[in-house]
Design an enzyme around this catalytic site. Structure first.
Site, PDB file in Angstrom:
ATOM      1  N   THR A  67      -0.721   7.634  -0.975  1.00  0.00           N
ATOM      2  CA  THR A  67      -2.037   7.589  -1.621  1.00  0.00           C
ATOM      3  C   THR A  67      -2.936   6.508  -1.007  1.00  0.00           C
ATOM      4  O   THR A  67      -4.147   6.521  -1.236  1.00  0.00           O
ATOM      5  CB  THR A  67      -1.882   7.264  -3.118  1.00  0.00           C
ATOM      6  OG1 THR A  67      -1.314   5.937  -3.223  1.00  0.00           O
ATOM      7  CG2 THR A  67      -0.973   8.256  -3.804  1.00  0.00           C
TER       8      THR A  67
ATOM      9  N   ASP B  67       1.019  -2.480  12.319  1.00  0.00           N
ATOM     10  CA  ASP B  67       1.389  -2.922  10.971  1.00  0.00           C
ATOM     11  C   ASP B  67       1.666  -4.424  11.002  1.00  0.00           C
ATOM     12  O   ASP B  67       2.676  -4.873  11.578  1.00  0.00           O
ATOM     13  CB  ASP B  67       2.631  -2.158  10.495  1.00  0.00           C
ATOM     14  CG  ASP B  67       2.924  -2.444   9.032  1.00  0.00           C
ATOM     15  OD1 ASP B  67       3.083  -3.633   8.680  1.00  0.00           O
ATOM     16  OD2 ASP B  67       2.996  -1.496   8.237  1.00  0.00           O
TER      17      ASP B  67
ATOM     18  N   ASP C  52       5.108  -5.698   9.479  1.00  0.00           N
ATOM     19  CA  ASP C  52       6.253  -5.339  10.333  1.00  0.00           C
ATOM     20  C   ASP C  52       6.289  -6.190  11.602  1.00  0.00           C
ATOM     21  O   ASP C  52       7.356  -6.634  12.037  1.00  0.00           O
ATOM     22  CB  ASP C  52       6.202  -3.850  10.699  1.00  0.00           C
ATOM     23  CG  ASP C  52       6.624  -2.964   9.531  1.00  0.00           C
ATOM     24  OD1 ASP C  52       7.225  -3.489   8.583  1.00  0.00           O
ATOM     25  OD2 ASP C  52       6.347  -1.749   9.591  1.00  0.00           O
TER      26      ASP C  52
ATOM     27  N   ARG D 236       0.856  -1.181   0.000  1.00  0.00           N
ATOM     28  CA  ARG D 236       0.000   0.000   0.000  1.00  0.00           C
ATOM     29  C   ARG D 236       0.886   1.222   0.000  1.00  0.00           C
ATOM     30  O   ARG D 236       1.697   1.407   0.899  1.00  0.00           O
ATOM     31  CB  ARG D 236      -0.878  -0.059   1.247  1.00  0.00           C
ATOM     32  CG  ARG D 236      -2.055   0.842   1.204  1.00  0.00           C
ATOM     33  CD  ARG D 236      -2.947   0.571   2.395  1.00  0.00           C
ATOM     34  NE  ARG D 236      -2.343   1.010   3.641  1.00  0.00           N
ATOM     35  CZ  ARG D 236      -3.035   1.344   4.714  1.00  0.00           C
ATOM     36  NH1 ARG D 236      -4.355   1.273   4.696  1.00  0.00           N
ATOM     37  NH2 ARG D 236      -2.439   1.734   5.815  1.00  0.00           N
TER      38      ARG D 236
END
Ligand code: PRP
Ligand code: URA
Length: 209
Positions: free
Chosen positions: A108, A200, A203, A104
């Site tokens: 944006t 995340d 991560d 991603r």
């Protein structure tokens, strides 16, 4: 519209709470994600058709049931979807595996594709797409579209945590796709992260932050 299944089994809720905890390290996070994915796969396949077969037990012949439907393809979205793959394969060991690489764009929030390799007979398979996080829905929706562009027809989506925004996006873009989640969270924050979520997923799985 595609159906939404929230699999709030006590074991799943317990393990998900451990995953949400910021003090849970990568090793435990990985183990928990695979364990939950295995439990979710059990529910996600509940409507698979079965047929009568004849089996001879040590006592006598009997008519019993076996899976009858299409063969399965499991498609993790890289990277974080990989964290669900082994758990799903534990109970669907004969499934073929496709991979879709997407990240991603942090500015944006649009998905960017970098890899796609699917089983050649994808159009004949029951397809389960894996990604722990359904946030804006951009990644999951794009992955489903790639699979459809390559002939995939029977697709279901498995996410660990989903935001209402992502569920609405997939249901709007792909009304033929049912969504299976362990939890529906509150909303997205201004950076497109799920609240409360777990941070995340990629991560935390791979220790990259
Ligand atoms: C995360 C996650 C999903 C996506 C969800 O991947 O694993 O693929 O974000 O967000 P969306 O619903 O708004 O598209 P990320 O882009 O961080 O890539 P990674 O798995 O490689 O870390
Ligand atoms: N991707 C993640 O890994 N976590 C979120 O909360 C949103 C997108």
């Amino acid at each position: 519209m595609g159906k939404l299944f929230v699999m709030d089994h006590p074991l799943i809720q317990h393990k998900l709470s451990l995953m949400r905890d910021k003090n849970t390290g990568s090793k435990e996070f990985r183990e928990l994600l695979n364990e939950i994915a295995m439990l979710m796969a059990y529910e996600t396949t509940r409507d698979f058709p079965v047929e009568d077969v004849e089996v001879e037990t040590p006592i006598q012949k009997c008519t019993t049931k076996m899976l009858a439907g299409k063969k399965v393809a499991v498609v993790p979205i890289l990277r974080a979807g990989l964290g669900m793959l082994d758990g799903v394969l534990e109970i669907l060991p004969a499934a073929k595996v496709g991979h879709i690489g997407l990240y991603r764009d942090p500015r944006t929030l649009e998905p960017v594709e970098y890899y796609c390799k699917l089983p050649t007979d994808i159009e004949e398979r029951e397809i389960i797409v894996l990604d722990p996080m359904l946030a804006t829905g951009g990644s999951s929706s794009a992955a489903i579209q790639f699979i459809k562009n390559r002939g995939g027809k029977h697709i279901r989506m498995m996410n660990l945590i989903a935001a209402p925004e992502g569920i609405a996006r997939v249901q709007e873009d792909h009304p033929d796709v049912d969504i299976y989640v362990a939890a529906q969270d509150e909303k997205l924050n201004e950076h497109g992260y799920i609240i409360p979520g777990l941070g995340d997923a990629g991560d935390r799985l791979f220790g990259t932050k």
